[in-house]
Design a protein around this motif. Structure first.
Motif, PDB file in Angstrom:
ATOM      1  N   ARG A   1      32.452  96.410  -7.392  1.00 64.74           N
ATOM      2  CA  ARG A   1      31.503  95.280  -7.646  1.00 64.74           C
ATOM      3  C   ARG A   1      30.246  95.986  -8.176  1.00 64.74           C
ATOM      4  NH1 ARG A   1      32.780  91.103  -4.291  1.00 64.74           N
ATOM      5  NH2 ARG A   1      33.854  91.495  -2.681  1.00 64.74           N
ATOM      6  N   ILE A   2      29.628  95.509  -9.059  1.00 63.00           N
ATOM      7  CA  ILE A   2      28.298  96.011  -9.704  1.00 63.00           C
ATOM      8  C   ILE A   2      27.175  95.122  -8.951  1.00 63.00           C
ATOM      9  CG2 ILE A   2      27.049  95.654 -11.813  1.00 63.00           C
ATOM     10  CD1 ILE A   2      29.811  94.868 -13.214  1.00 63.00           C
ATOM     11  N   SER A   3      26.644  96.450  -8.595  1.00 65.50           N
ATOM     12  CA  SER A   3      25.199  96.267  -7.862  1.00 65.50           C
ATOM     13  C   SER A   3      24.131  95.483  -8.689  1.00 65.50           C
ATOM     14  CB  SER A   3      24.713  97.276  -6.969  1.00 65.50           C
ATOM     15  OG  SER A   3      24.111  98.345  -7.665  1.00 65.50           O
ATOM     16  N   SER A   4      22.903  95.363  -8.281  1.00 65.64           N
ATOM     17  CA  SER A   4      22.071  94.715  -9.012  1.00 65.64           C
ATOM     18  C   SER A   4      21.947  95.133 -10.551  1.00 65.64           C
ATOM     19  CB  SER A   4      20.500  94.835  -8.383  1.00 65.64           C
ATOM     20  OG  SER A   4      19.563  94.250  -9.236  1.00 65.64           O
ATOM     21  N   ILE A   5      21.928  94.275 -11.378  1.00 64.89           N
ATOM     22  CA  ILE A   5      21.911  94.638 -12.783  1.00 64.89           C
ATOM     23  C   ILE A   5      20.775  93.534 -13.683  1.00 64.89           C
ATOM     24  CG2 ILE A   5      23.561  93.207 -13.433  1.00 64.89           C
ATOM     25  CD1 ILE A   5      24.376  95.104 -15.774  1.00 64.89           C
ATOM     26  N   GLU A   6      19.928  94.389 -14.309  1.00 65.40           N
ATOM     27  CA  GLU A   6      18.632  93.686 -15.100  1.00 65.40           C
ATOM     28  C   GLU A   6      19.388  92.499 -16.007  1.00 65.40           C
ATOM     29  OE1 GLU A   6      15.485  93.678 -14.651  1.00 65.40           O
ATOM     30  OE2 GLU A   6      15.734  95.012 -13.094  1.00 65.40           O
ATOM     31  N   PRO A   7      18.721  91.168 -16.222  1.00 64.93           N
ATOM     32  CA  PRO A   7      19.300  90.198 -16.975  1.00 64.93           C
ATOM     33  C   PRO A   7      19.525  90.549 -18.425  1.00 64.93           C
ATOM     34  CG  PRO A   7      17.180  89.404 -16.187  1.00 64.93           C
ATOM     35  CD  PRO A   7      17.759  90.716 -15.135  1.00 64.93           C
ATOM     36  N   ASP A   8      18.450  91.362 -18.747  1.00 64.43           N
ATOM     37  CA  ASP A   8      18.317  91.758 -20.161  1.00 64.43           C
ATOM     38  C   ASP A   8      19.292  92.717 -20.565  1.00 64.43           C
ATOM     39  OD1 ASP A   8      16.474  93.116 -18.428  1.00 64.43           O
ATOM     40  OD2 ASP A   8      15.820  94.259 -20.333  1.00 64.43           O
ATOM     41  N   LEU A   9      19.797  93.411 -19.524  1.00 61.47           N
ATOM     42  CA  LEU A   9      20.806  94.293 -19.887  1.00 61.47           C
ATOM     43  C   LEU A   9      22.310  93.920 -19.495  1.00 61.47           C
ATOM     44  CD1 LEU A   9      18.896  97.454 -18.174  1.00 61.47           C
ATOM     45  CD2 LEU A   9      19.223  97.014 -20.693  1.00 61.47           C
ATOM     46  N   LEU A  10      22.264  92.770 -18.966  1.00 57.30           N
ATOM     47  CA  LEU A  10      23.798  92.149 -18.949  1.00 57.30           C
ATOM     48  C   LEU A  10      24.169  91.437 -20.089  1.00 57.30           C
ATOM     49  CD1 LEU A  10      26.083  91.399 -17.069  1.00 57.30           C
ATOM     50  CD2 LEU A  10      24.710  89.451 -16.198  1.00 57.30           C
TER      51      LEU A  10
END
Length: 441
Positions: free
Chosen positions: A234-243
Motif C-alpha cells: 500500500r502507498i501511504s500519503s502521496i502529493e497529487p503533483d507527484l502522482l
C-alpha cells in the motif's frame, strides 16, 4: 564491542506518538537494543530504559508528548529516559527541562540511540541531560515495523522540501532524502521471509523519493511489484503533483500494488491553496481523481483536508466543501488547523474562531462518513481478495480487501494472516464493515 554483561537483564520500554513513520523508526530502535541483549519490558514491569518517539504536528501533539514523557517517568522512576522525534527536534529545551529526562535526540540522531545508551551505561553519568543532533538533518535511517495485526510499515523516504505555510515538518524532519531501491527491496524481501504479507510504504513525502539516489518513486514501485511472497503493497500519503499518470497506469495493472490511494488536498479552494503555499491547484487534483477512477473504478481514495486555517473565510470554506463533495472519493481525513511557531501562516491576519472551526469540521466529517458509506455500498456483492487479521479477544474476525474495505466474519484461526477471495455482503450492525457473504479458500 559492547560488553554483554553491561546489559544483562536490562529491560526497555518504547512509546510512540504520531505517524506510522515514527512507529517504523521506533521498531528499528527496538531491534538495535535487542541486538545488544536488551529485552522488551513486559506489561507491568519497570523498565531500565524508556525510549519516547514524540510528535509535534499540532499543538495538541506537543501537549500529548509532554504528558507522555511525565507519565512514563512516573511509571519508571529509575529508568534512563530517551526522548526523540519531531517534538524533540523542534523544542529540545522544553524537554530537557522536564525532570527525569536523560537524553534528548534530534531527528538526525535516531539512528544512534543504541550507541548513546551504551555510552551512558559505560559512564553511569546521569547528572546532566544530554542533547544532540538538532542542526543539520541529512542522513537517512532505514526502518521497518510490524503492527499488532498483519501489516508492516516500511520507511522509504524522509524529510520534505515543500515549505507549506502551516507546516513545521521540514524543520522537524529535514530535507527530502531516501534509501536506494535495492536496499528497500532487500528489506521487503526480509519481511516476506518473516511471513509478512502486506507492506505499507511510509515517508514524509514519498512521491519525492529518489532525490538522494538519482532514482524515482516509479522505479521503486516497479521493483517492489516483483518481490515474491508479499501479497500487497500500500502507498501511504502521496502529493497529487507527484502522482504521475504513468504511475497510476502501472498500479492499475500491477501484481502487488493495492488500488488504494491517500492524497492530500488540504483545501478545495484555489485561493486557500495559494495561501497554504501548496504546489498544485484544484484542477490538477480533480484531474488526478478522474484519472484514477477511469482506470481503477473500485479504487479506494482517501483525501486529507485542513479546516479553519488562518485566512479561511466562510466563502473559501464553502468552496472547499463543494469541491470535496463533488469528488468521487471514499473518505476524508479531516484535520483542524493548529498554530505552529515559525510558520508563514502566523503572518495572516484573519483567524478562524474555535467554534467556527469546530462547526466546519463537523460538516466535513459528516460528508466523509457519507462518502465512506457510499463507497462501501458500491462494493456489496463484489468478490475481492481479503487479508485476514488476528482479532482482539472477543471481537469478530476482520480483514481488508485490496481496495481497503473492512470485512468481518466469525473467527476462524486458519485464516489469520491468510488471504482468501470473499464475496462481500451487507453492512455489519455498526455500519463500520461489510460482512463476508461467501469465503473461497
Amino acid at each position: 564491542m559492547t560488553d554483554p554483561a553491561l546489559f544483562k537483564d536490562k529491560k526497555a520500554a518504547f512509546y510512540t506518538l504520531g505517524c506510522k513513520l515514527n512507529f517504523a523508526e521506533t521498531s528499528a530502535i527496538g531491534r538495535s537494543l535487542a541486538d545488544m541483549g536488551i529485552r522488551k519490558a513486559r506489561p507491568g514491569e519497570k523498565a531500565d530504559i524508556c525510549v519516547i518517539n514524540s510528535c509535534s504536528v499540532t499543538e495538541i501533539a506537543d501537549k500529548k508528548s509532554r504528558q507522555a514523557i511525565r507519565r512514563i517517568i512516573r511509571q519508571n522512576p529509575e529508568a534512563y529516559i530517551v526522548v526523540t522525534g519531531c517534538y524533540a527536534q523542534l523544542k529540545p529545551e522544553d524537554i530537557s527541562g522536564i525532570r527525569g529526562v536523560n537524553l534528548v535526540l534530534g531527528t538526525a540522531e535516531k539512528g544512534v540511540v543504541a550507541q548513546k545508551i551504551v555510552e551512558f551505561f559505560d559512564k553511569r553519568d546521569a547528572a546532566h541531560v544530554e542533547t544532540s543532533g538538532f542542526k543539520d538533518i541529512r542522513n537517512f535511517v532505514p526502518s521497518c515495523s510490524r503492527d499488532d495485526r498483519t501489516r508492516y510499515f516500511l520507511k522509504v523516504q524522509d524529510g520534505c522540501d515543500y515549505f507549506c505555510s502551516y507546516c513545521t515538518i521540514p524543520f522537524a524532519r529535514g530535507r527530502s532524502r531516501n534509501g536506494s531501491v535495492d536496499s528497500i527491496v532487500k528489506q521487503a524481501e526480509g519481511v516476506a521471509a518473516e511471513g509478512g504479507k502486506e507492506i505499507v510504504l511510509t515517508g514524509v513525502n514519498i512521491g519525492d523519493f529518489g532525490k538522494s539516489t538519482g532514482e524515482s518513486f516509479s522505479d521503486l514501485v516497479k521493483a517492489l511489484d516483483n518481490v515474491e511472497g508479499i501479497e500487497r503493497f500500500r502507498i501511504s500519503s502521496i502529493e497529487p503533483d507527484l502522482l504521475s499518470d504513468e504511475l497510476i497506469d502501472f498500479i492499475s495493472g500491477s501484481k502487488r500494488i493495492a488500488p488504494h490511494f491517500h492524497i492530500p488536498l488540504q483545501s478545495g479552494s484555489d485561493e486557500m491553496l495559494r495561501i497554504m503555499r501548496r504546489h498544485y491547484d484544484k484542477t490538477l487534483f480533480c484531474n488526478k481523481i478522474e484519472k484514477i477512477k477511469s482506470v481503477m473504478p473500485d479504487a479506494f481514495i482517501g483525501v486529507d483536508i485542513i479546516i479553519g486555517m488562518r485566512g479561511e473565510t466562510d466563502g473559501l470554506f464553502a468552496e472547499s466543501y463543494a469541491t470535496a463533495e463533488s469528488l468521487d472519493i471514499s473518505q476524508l481525513h479531516v484535520f483542524s488547523y493548529s498554530e505552529r511557531p515559525g510558520t508563514k501562516a502566523l503572518g495572516i491576519d484573519l483567524i478562524v474562531p474555535p467554534e467556527v472551526k469546530s462547526a466546519r469540521c463537523d460538516m466535513m466529517l459528516k460528508l466523509s462518513e457519507a462518502k465512506r458509506l457510499a463507497f462501501y455500498s458500491s462494493q456489496r456483492g463484489k468478490t475481492r481478495k481479503v487479508l485476514f487479521e488476528k482479532p482482539a479477544k472477543g471481537a469478530p474476525m476482520h480483514g481488508f480487501t485490496d481496495n481497503y474495505v473492512r470485512v468481518e466474519l466469525p473467527y476462524d484461526k486458519t485464516l489469520v494472516n491468510c488471504t482468501a477471495m470473499v464475496e462481500l455482503g451487507d453492512f455489519n450492525e455498526t455500519g463500520t464493515a461489510l460482512t463476508a457473504k461467501n469465503v473461497f479458500v
